[in-house]
Enzyme design. Structure first.
Site, PDB file in Angstrom:
ATOM      1  N   ASP A 180       0.858  -1.180   0.000  1.00  0.00           N
ATOM      2  CA  ASP A 180       0.000   0.000   0.000  1.00  0.00           C
ATOM      3  C   ASP A 180       0.900   1.238   0.000  1.00  0.00           C
ATOM      4  O   ASP A 180       2.106   1.139   0.269  1.00  0.00           O
ATOM      5  CB  ASP A 180      -0.898  -0.033   1.234  1.00  0.00           C
ATOM      6  CG  ASP A 180      -1.798   1.178   1.323  1.00  0.00           C
ATOM      7  OD1 ASP A 180      -2.313   1.600   0.282  1.00  0.00           O
ATOM      8  OD2 ASP A 180      -1.983   1.688   2.442  1.00  0.00           O
TER       9      ASP A 180
ATOM     10  N   GLU B  41      -8.695  14.939   7.336  1.00  0.00           N
ATOM     11  CA  GLU B  41      -9.603  15.911   7.922  1.00  0.00           C
ATOM     12  C   GLU B  41      -8.913  16.760   8.974  1.00  0.00           C
ATOM     13  O   GLU B  41      -9.108  17.979   9.048  1.00  0.00           O
ATOM     14  CB  GLU B  41     -10.816  15.194   8.529  1.00  0.00           C
ATOM     15  CG  GLU B  41     -11.844  14.715   7.522  1.00  0.00           C
ATOM     16  CD  GLU B  41     -13.146  14.333   8.197  1.00  0.00           C
ATOM     17  OE1 GLU B  41     -13.126  14.091   9.419  1.00  0.00           O
ATOM     18  OE2 GLU B  41     -14.182  14.290   7.521  1.00  0.00           O
TER      19      GLU B  41
ATOM     20  N   THR C 102      -2.529   1.159  -4.733  1.00  0.00           N
ATOM     21  CA  THR C 102      -3.032   2.286  -3.965  1.00  0.00           C
ATOM     22  C   THR C 102      -4.346   2.785  -4.527  1.00  0.00           C
ATOM     23  O   THR C 102      -4.668   2.560  -5.694  1.00  0.00           O
ATOM     24  CB  THR C 102      -1.999   3.433  -3.960  1.00  0.00           C
ATOM     25  OG1 THR C 102      -2.523   4.542  -3.245  1.00  0.00           O
ATOM     26  CG2 THR C 102      -1.670   3.876  -5.374  1.00  0.00           C
TER      27      THR C 102
ATOM     28  N   ARG D  14      -5.971   3.830  -7.999  1.00  0.00           N
ATOM     29  CA  ARG D  14      -7.426   3.867  -7.901  1.00  0.00           C
ATOM     30  C   ARG D  14      -8.036   2.466  -7.801  1.00  0.00           C
ATOM     31  O   ARG D  14      -9.035   2.156  -8.444  1.00  0.00           O
ATOM     32  CB  ARG D  14      -8.035   4.600  -9.095  1.00  0.00           C
ATOM     33  CG  ARG D  14      -7.657   6.060  -9.216  1.00  0.00           C
ATOM     34  CD  ARG D  14      -8.213   6.881  -8.072  1.00  0.00           C
ATOM     35  NE  ARG D  14      -8.224   8.301  -8.354  1.00  0.00           N
ATOM     36  CZ  ARG D  14      -8.455   9.227  -7.426  1.00  0.00           C
ATOM     37  NH1 ARG D  14      -8.649   8.864  -6.167  1.00  0.00           N
ATOM     38  NH2 ARG D  14      -8.450  10.509  -7.732  1.00  0.00           N
TER      39      ARG D  14
END
Length: 1292
Positions: free
Chosen positions: A545, A662, A843, A973
């Site tokens: 990843d 965030e 990823t 993606r």
């Protein structure tokens, strides 16, 4: 999230009454007029679902012919083109793996952008690989049918449990009880086929005709192994019982007779009302009814559940919060009904409805607190139990990872089969020889020493007594079975124990390796699986990843595109800028002290705080309002007085959120003076340049992996309603308004900025917003209520509802966040590539971002030819693959011999890294390569959309051929199941070992699909760690794990297996030669105890010590020369050739063992027991000296083990020969006095090991391996340092 006013109704009414309003009937009546719409919506409605509340709502319009059902109806005809109305039928719905995105086959629509679905074939394999018990990652479809809800009567556990018989809250993680321990443990142990073999041997030895050994002695090896394992299992289960007892006897406060009284956890029932105090652990899954906060908010920590330390917010519904608190205070009863889904493993979703005080409203994940969480920063909460005990989500997710078996163990089973064949042949030879002997001497059986029928004695009861002679055929059969008993250790039972102990020792040293300790997080290396240590030395493919694995997953706001302009070049630290501005201001203002520094653009700061009303200023204002408001971040504020500034207090603020992205965005907004400092269930408060702005939160559509965006509906103080949206560019750009040329220019400039940011490896989000009219708000609220109160397909309906307001958005700009590489990642990847390991990155990020990170970490180099596959159809993908293969000279594999090509990899040269033609598992190049057509390594870059067509269609072979011909593969993606599909593509088509490494829940499928799974203890929780075989704190530790510990483990286990085969085979062959010389009688010259102790005591300890401590090379050498790792690829430590060479050497040594004593004592009168004593000592010394010849690293404990085992053997022989009841009584004392005895042993050792010594010397001189050359280099280096130090001493 809900507001102070309900999201689904007007401010005048706190919730939706049970009686359906007329507006619903009107909408249904209007819907009935549209035949096409009704036909699609009403398809498949079942008459038998009239029990549900939602179904009863639909019965309000009988004239339409709408039957009660579980369909979701749109609000207006005008909204139908904006999102699909037809729900996926049962055959369209797919079950997904834990941590993966929810995938549905819905109609394509510009306003609803779905990610590509994972292929069904891969899904099936992913599910199959996890077994029938859903171990670790798979969970059931948690969307229940409305005709089968779970009913909980609040504060009425008797009625709740009498009707439905829910499980209690007592948990049990132990496997056994006192009654079931013995049968269940023995049953589990006998899953090993070898144990059944030894059990059969022990049973045969109990039969009188076959009692070669003593009946008790024959049971000893098997009983010893079973007892050792049972003691270990029993101790582990006793610890589980102790933990369960402590957990079940903890106490919580339960509402009883109007008061909260303590009650043990194990006695808590579904439906009871609990009160949890601050810092207490939640005993079961509870729905919040009220909290100490008047707004109903509570903060929890889920570290025990998923490892995340960030605080998360949970909310009690406004409809229940004040009412429950008042009822408890007054001692009144609490009445209500909760209809929720059946227990499931999904910790991120909860679907339920509550009826309370005549109102019905939805419950979501934000309203439930799970078992194992801790209450933080909240004085108390009150909740009702909905799931207890084994039905809680924490317990349902407590299953272990799927068990994996090492590659060497598979090879060991193959060699064990060969040894079984040898055993059968030897037993057949003995049986045939015995039959021949008996036939030849059938008339002399009465006088033959081994087969006479009668006793030759004239005294006692034996006079004239006959033996139990069964005839020649039965004697042959019994001879065969007796031979099996005599030669039983040909299959080494001690090998299984030795391997387990060696793996345990290896794991200890890996865990204690200080070079793999992560100081930043305080996490040490973890071995979660002991079965595959040696596989770490044979890895050929690494699937990694990106976010949190190669990068730190600690986000920092770097750039912003606002209204078509790029900001981020002129930066200052926010605190410095604020200090400068405060110095020039006359009025005192409260200052916010951020936990981390934020770099801000001075030009952008000036724009934000100008008193202008131009479009750019308004866009920038809304941009940062969106950053501060569109999130689920929790602000933690602490006040302190600043000593450096007397103008006011300094409030330190820290943000806790579930997503590092965030947190970075909210922190950046605070740096630009848009500080989020308060959040409740109904509103948020933002400090905009010193002015407090209170915004009502009317609704929130959280981010999901299908929409790839998040939106919040906000009411401003002037009653303006806005929807603020942020999301990935692929899902945002298509839902933007396109009303003017300015919109096109803004979109074009923003896209160019996005491309620039991605090229620098930055993570991007698009920010947009729009005003909502009162009509649009009412439409959305009505649809939101229908969707959020549905117990079926709620997430799908909420996505469709979100699509109503997430359209025609005004583009505000884009953000760019930096996710820095972890330390040592480029160096680790370079070393792994030099070791012959291919690193693939899988990823979910944008292609440009992934490519940029690939360049930064040296995965992609400037000399590589990049092949980019971005197809939108099966035909296009096929053309792209075929054209790339033709261009770069990759030949398609022949399907008929593809498997054989993929399986043969031992003879290839793996030290040439960039010559892919030399790897065994890739297709052959055309001759064009030799002509210079391909002069550079290849890098394949492919997106998830292309993988949908490739993995589900007949293009897998083309992808495999092209991908394995490339040095690097980057998949962008990709969905989680697509990650597992790529790993499965390599596993099923090659015999190469695969390793998957990741840090998040979306990596679980990939980790469990690979041969070896590694979890990173990162920022995204512990789902990956809990599903992994090994866990570590940083990606760079993978270099040491594979190149050092992987190499050592492989070399040790490979030698351990071969040595155990040799050690037992030489002993058995020695007995075989003896039986051939005693008329095939299956008698033995060795005592029963000597035969048993040989494998368990005499020779087992040295093999275990060497298997744990021996090192062929130092860790510095292995790290300095990564190509030495190729020894595992070439199977140098264990391969069929080594096995057969070892067996030939074993044959020679067994002949020497038997015939040298025969030769030296042929003229003597030595008895057979004396010869047996000599053979026992000689074979033990021989195998230990054999082991000593192969030891590379001698330490003190190694000397103790090797030479100590010989001393122990002598001690045991002396003790056994001192017992008068044994036939070998005092034989050793007679032998040891003779020089012939010692000379014979020395002669045996020299003659037996001479061929092996010569072979090793010749091979080392003329055909040295890389390891031997490196070891010589180490020796020369040590000598050079030693000589240098001596010269320094002399000169001094």
């Amino acid at each position: 999230m809900s507001g102070e006013h309900p999201l689904l109704s007007s401010p005048d009414s706190p919730s939706k009454p049970l009686v359906p309003p007329s507006s619903l009937a009107e909408r249904l009546e209007q819907l009935c007029l549209d035949e096409s719409s009704s036909s699609s919506v009403l398809d498949g409605i079942d008459d038998g679902q009239g029990e549900s509340l939602l179904a009863r709502e639909y019965t309000a319009v009988p004239d339409c012919g709408v039957k009660p059902g579980k369909q979701f109806f749109p609000v207006e005809r005008e909204c139908r083109p904006q999102f699909p109305l037809e729900y996926p039928t049962r055959h369209k719905k797919r079950q997904v793996s834990w941590g993966t995105m929810e995938l549905h086959s819905i109609n394509s629509n510009p306003a609803s952008h779905d990610v590509p679905q994972a292929p069904s074939r891969v899904l099936e394999k992913a599910n199959k690989s996890q077994g029938s018990h859903h171990k670790g990652i798979q969970f059931e479809d948690n969307l229940l049918h409305e005709d089968n809800p779970r009913l909980i009567y609040i504060d009425d556990p008797k009625k709740t449990n009498d009707k439905y018989e829910f499980t209690g809250n007592e948990i049990r993680t132990s496997k056994y009880t006192l009654i079931t321990f013995l049968p269940k443990n023995v049953f589990i142990q006998f899953h090993r086929v070898a144990y059944l073999y030894f059990l059969a041997i022990a049973v045969l030895n109990q039969l009188p005709p076959l009692a070669v050994f003593g009946r008790t002695v024959s049971l000893f090896p098997l009983l010893f192994v079973l007892c050792v394992t049972a003691i270990k299992d029993g101790y582990e289960d006793w610890r589980r019982h102790r933990s369960d007892r402590n957990e079940n006897n903890r106490e919580s406060l339960i509402l009883q007779s109007g008061q909260f009284q303590p009650k043990k956890w194990k006695n808590i029932q579904v439906g009871e009302v609990l009160k949890i105090r601050a810092d207490d652990t939640i005993p079961c899954d509870i729905v919040l009814l009220g909290t100490s906060d008047p707004s109903g908010i509570a903060y929890i920590q889920t570290m025990n559940l998923d490892g995340e330390s960030n605080l998360k917010t949970r909310y009690a519904r406004q409809e229940t919060s004040s009412a429950v608190v008042s009822a408890v205070a007054d001692g009144c009863a609490i009445m209500g009904i909760i209809r929720c889904e059946q227990p499931n493993r999904n910790i991120y979703e909860f679907t339920a409805n509550m009826e309370f005080n005549g109102h019905r409203f939805p419950l979501t994940q934000s309203n439930i607190v799970l078992r194992g969480c801790q209450l933080k920063n909240t004085e108390w909460i009150i909740g009702v139990v909905v799931y207890a005990g084994q039905e809680t989500k924490a317990m349902l997710n407590s299953a272990a990872s799927p068990s994996k078996r090492s590659k060497l163990e598979g090879y060991m089973n193959r060699e064990t089969l060969w040894l079984s064949i040898f055993l059968f042949v030897m037993c057949s030879v003995v049986a045939a020889g015995m039959g021949t002997w008996l036939i030849r001497h059938k008339y002399q059986v009465d006088t033959l020493p081994y087969y006479r029928k009668r006793f030759f004695t004239n005294w006692g009861k034996l006079n004239g007594k006959t033996y139990k002679y069964y005839g020649i055929p039965m004697e042959i059969f019994f001879s065969f079975l007796s031979s099996v008993i005599v030669f039983q250790i040909m299959i080494p039972i001690a090998l299984y124990i030795s391997i387990e102990l060696v793996r345990l020792g290896q794991s200890y040293f890996m865990i204690e390796d200080r070079h793999m300790f992560d100081c930043s997080s305080g996490s040490r290396f973890q071995c979660r699986s002991l079965n595959i240590n040696e596989d770490l030395g044979q890895i050929r493919y690494i699937f990694s990843d990106k976010t949190g694995t190669l990068t730190e997953n600690k986000m920092a706001f770097r750039r912003a595109s606002i209204y078509g302009r790029d900001y981020g070049s002129r930066v200052l630290v926010a605190d410095q800028l604020q200090e400068e501005n405060n110095t020039g201001e006359g009025l005192a203002r409260k200052r916010w002290k951020l936990k981390s520094e934020v770099a801000v653009d001075y030009e952008l700061m000036e724009l934000l705080h100008k008193d202008l009303s131009e479009d750019e200023r308004i866009a920038a204002h809304e941009f940062f309002l969106t950053l501060a408001a569109c999130n689920t971040v929790v602000p933690i504020v602490s006040t302190s007085t600043s000593s450096s500034c007397a103008k006011g207090d300094v409030d330190s603020i820290d943000y806790q959120g579930e997503s590092p992205d965030e947190q970075a965005l909210v922190t950046a907004a605070s740096g630009y003076r848009y500080t989020l400092f308060e959040r409740t269930s109904g509103h948020i408060a933002i400090d905009v340049n010193g002015e407090k702005l209170r915004l009502d939160v009317l609704g929130l559509h959280e981010f999901d992996s299908v929409r790839k965006r998040m939106s919040v509906v906000i009411r401003f103080p002037n009653n303006t309603i806005k929807v603020l949206v942020k999301g990935a560019d692929t899902s945002m750009l298509s839902i933007l308004a396109n009303d003017s040329e300015r919109d096109d220019e803004l979109r074009h400039s923003t896209q160019s900025h996005l491309s620039e940011y991605s090229s620098h490896g930055l993570r991007t989000l698009v920010i947009a917003a729009r005003d909502l009219t009162n009509e649009e708000l009412e439409q959305w609220q009505s649809m939101y209520e229908d969707a959020s109160t549905s117990l079926t397909d709620r997430s799908l309906k909420l996505r469709q509802t979100a699509a109503l307001i997430e359209s025609n958005l005004k583009l505000l700009g884009a953000t760019a966040i930096e996710d820095r590489l972890q330390d040592g990642v480029p160096e680790a990847i370079e070393s792994l590539r030099q070791a012959g390991i291919k690193v693939w990155v899988l990823t979910g990020d944008k292609q440009e971002t992934a490519i940029s990170i690939g360049v930064s970490c040296k995965l992609l180099t400037a000399d590589m030819q990049q092949i980019i596959i971005n197809g939108t159809s099966e035909a296009e993908c096929r053309n792209l693959l075929v054209n790339a293969m033709e261009k770069y000279g990759v030949q398609s594999s022949n399907k008929r011999n593809q498997s054989s090509k993929c399986k043969s990899n031992a003879a290839s040269d793996y030290l040439e890294l960039r010559d892919d033609a030399k790897t065994s598992n890739v297709p052959k190049w055309h001759e064009a390569k030799e002509e210079g057509k391909i002069s550079a390594p290849l890098a394949l870059i492919i997106d998830g959309n292309s993988l949908v067509y490739i993995l589900e269609k007949d293009l897998q072979s083309e992808l495999f051929d092209l991908a394995t011909s490339c040095s690097v593969v980057v998949c962008c993606r990709v969905a989680p199941l697509q990650k597992a599909g790529i790993v499965d593509l390599i596993k099923t088509r090659t015999d190469d070992m695969t390793l998957a490494i990741g840090d998040g829940a979306n990596d679980v499928s990939m980790i469990q699909m690979a041969d070896v799974g590694v979890g990173i203890c990162g920022q995204e929780g512990r789902q990956a760690v809990m599903a992994s075989d090994f866990a570590m704190g940083q990606f760079r530790f993978l270099k040491r794990l594979l190149l050092v510990h992987g190499h050592w483990n492989y070399q040790r286990i490979g030698y351990l297996i071969l040595y155990n085969f040799y050690r037992n085979a030489v002993f058995v062959l020695m007995l075989f030669w003896y039986i051939l010389s005693t008329a095939f009688s299956t008698t033995s010259a060795l005592t029963d105890w000597s035969s048993v102790f040989y494998s368990l005591i005499y020779t087992s300890i040295p093999t275990i010590i060497v298997g744990v401590l021996d090192k062929d090379l130092s860790h510095k050498t292995l790290l300095q020369y990564p190509k030495l790792y190729g020894a595992g690829h070439r199977q140098e430590a264990y391969n069929p050739n080594l096995f057969w060479i070892t067996m030939l050497d074993t044959l020679w040594q067994s002949l020497v063992l038997f015939y040298v004593p025969q030769f030296t004592y042929k003229e003597s009168t030595i008895d057979i027991w004396s010869m047996g004593s000599l053979w026992t000592i000689a074979v033990v010394i021989l195998v230990n000296v054999h082991l000593a010849m192969d030891i590379h690293r001698w330490v003190f404990i190694t000397h103790i083990a090797v030479w100590g085992s010989i001393i122990i053997t002598y001690a045991c022989v002396v003790i056994l020969d001192s017992i008068p009841v044994y036939p070998n009584y005092w034989t050793f004392y007679h032998l040891a006095c003779s020089p012939t005895y010692w000379i014979t042993i020395l002669l045996i050792i020299v003659v037996a090991l001479l061929p092996r010594f010569v072979y090793k010397v010749v091979h080392h001189i003329f055909w040295p391996s890389d390891i031997q050359i490196a070891r010589e280099g180490e020796i020369l280096s040590r000598k050079h340092k030693h000589l240098g130090s001596e010269k320094d001493e002399d000169s001094g």
